[in-house]
Design a protein around this motif. Structure first.
Motif, mmCIF file in Angstrom:
data_model
loop_
_atom_site.group_PDB
_atom_site.id
_atom_site.type_symbol
_atom_site.label_atom_id
_atom_site.label_comp_id
_atom_site.label_asym_id
_atom_site.label_seq_id
_atom_site.Cartn_x
_atom_site.Cartn_y
_atom_site.Cartn_z
ATOM 1 N N HIS A 289 33.674 108.416 62.049
ATOM 2 C CA HIS A 289 35.125 108.430 62.214
ATOM 3 C C HIS A 289 35.646 109.853 62.386
ATOM 4 O O HIS A 289 36.544 110.097 63.209
ATOM 5 N N LEU A 290 35.111 110.792 61.613
ATOM 6 C CA LEU A 290 35.592 112.171 61.691
ATOM 7 C C LEU A 290 35.359 112.761 63.072
ATOM 8 O O LEU A 290 36.229 113.459 63.620
ATOM 9 N N THR A 291 34.199 112.489 63.649
ATOM 10 C CA THR A 291 33.928 113.015 64.991
ATOM 11 C C THR A 291 34.802 112.325 66.032
ATOM 12 O O THR A 291 35.255 112.951 66.992
ATOM 13 N N MET A 292 35.044 111.051 65.842
ATOM 14 C CA MET A 292 35.921 110.338 66.775
ATOM 15 C C MET A 292 37.349 110.845 66.659
ATOM 16 O O MET A 292 38.060 110.962 67.664
ATOM 17 N N TYR A 293 37.784 111.161 65.421
ATOM 18 C CA TYR A 293 39.112 111.745 65.255
ATOM 19 C C TYR A 293 39.236 113.034 66.064
ATOM 20 O O TYR A 293 40.244 113.289 66.725
#
Length: 370
Positions: A289-293
């Protein structure tokens, strides 16, 4: 370090938990070994001093002294066996995992281009790790183990850690604090250092449960043994909970009724999860999720939420990714980039923007040929 278009600092920022988790695990092994050594050496020193005093005073027989020395030797052998078992069971495997993870990270430093096959392979492994991390955080342990086994990345993921987390969370869901309190005991010093109140919350909940079943004598004894030591920092909560001795779940009202609320167990699960993530240096969100954010933040524009101007090739315009993108700010572009809604191609000097005279809608030159 590579000096190309690869953002090594940004990549390593995401990899901090990857390297820190085994390091923190080995620190725990070291602290346990140190505690055992200090405890046994203190006992040996006490026995040796006692023998010295008795020898100087002419007290005790040679047989008693020999028996005491044999006892000291036996304690030393037991300590040696404990340390060897701890090192073989946790120490050496953790060191091996740490070494493999650092070697995995070091390989990317020698890669000269983000477009080459070497980086593609490394990035694929990284994606597999993030998928395993997402599966573990969402309770899909079988899926996580299957991916790790098929990809050969068992040492690069934290399956055992999340297995322990799931075990303790399941116990809390069954309204049992035993496993969580055992974990707090193992990590007492670390929790105290960060001033985390999880142990107190668990102790308070056990007192509440004793009051719920009206086992009042045991509740009073439990309060004296486990809650009074928190008086300096949690006196208000202890005093409020003490009133439960006078109220049953049926007669409780206001704050006392809230103490009897079973929703507190859900809060305990969340508190435990935050505590173990903090001590293990894990982010509260899945790394995926953090990388997608980060990626969505660079693409998000107000137009993405305009139903009439959505781009089929834009992840933010997609309904599923768009929901995730709501958590991130809009991107900041110094220069505007115009994308054709029909072809999905950027309009530039080779692909001019063209407007229809009837409605003023702008499309690219390439769209004219469709």
């Amino acid at each position: 370090m590579a000096t190309n278009n690869m953002n090594m600092d940004g990549m390593m920022l995401f990899e901090q938990p990857f390297a820190r988790v085994p390091y923190e695990n080995y620190r725990k092994v070291f602290r346990t070994s140190q505690k055992n050594i200090e405890k046994e050496l203190s006992a040996l020193q006490t026995t040796a001093n006692d023998l010295m005093k008795r020898a100087r005073a002419g007290e005790g027989s040679p047989e008693e002294a020999l028996k005491a020395v044999e006892g000291m030797i036996k304690r030393t052998e037991i300590l040696k066996r404990k340390l060897a078992e701890l090192q073989n069971a946790s120490g050496l495997p953790t060191l091996s995992v740490t070494r493999e993870r650092l070697e995995h990270l070091s390989t990317v430093e020698s890669i000269t281009s983000a477009n080459g096959p070497e980086f593609a392979r490394w990035a694929d492994t990284r994606l597999d790790r993030w998928l395993v991390d997402w599966a573990l955080r969402n309770g899909k342990e079988k899926t996580a183990r299957s991916i790790a086994r098929e990809r050969g990345i068992e040492t690069l993921v934290d399956i055992d850690l999340f297995s322990d987390i799931r075990r303790i969370e399941n116990a809390l869901t069954r309204q049992s604090c035993t496993e969580a309190l055992a974990w707090c005991s193992e990590n007492k010093a670390a929790l105290r250092k960060v001033k985390n109140p999880l142990e107190f919350d668990l102790r308070l909940q056990e007192f509440i449960e004793l009051s719920r079943i009206r086992n009042l004598m045991e509740a009073i004894a439990y309060q004296k043994k486990h809650l009074i030591q928190w008086q300096d920092t949690h006196s208000a909560q202890i005093n409020q909970a003490a009133a439960l001795l006078a109220y049953t779940p049926a007669t409780a009202f206001g704050p006392y009724k809230r103490l009897y609320d079973t929703a507190r167990w859900t809060s305990l699960v969340q508190s435990f999860r935050l505590a173990i993530y903090n001590l293990s240096t894990l982010p509260t969100e899945p790394l995926l999720h953090l990388t997608m954010y980060a990626g969505l933040a660079s693409l998000k524009l107000p137009a993405c939420y305009d139903h009439e101007t959505k781009n089929v090739d834009c992840p933010v315009c997609d309904d599923s990714f768009g929901a995730l993108a709501k958590e991130v700010p809009f991107s900041h572009h110094v220069n505007s980039t115009i994308v054709c809604r029909l072809t999905g191609r950027i309009m530039d000097d080779d692909n001019w923007p063209m407007a229809f005279p009837e409605n003023g809608h702008v499309y690219s030159k390439e769209a004219r040929e469709i």
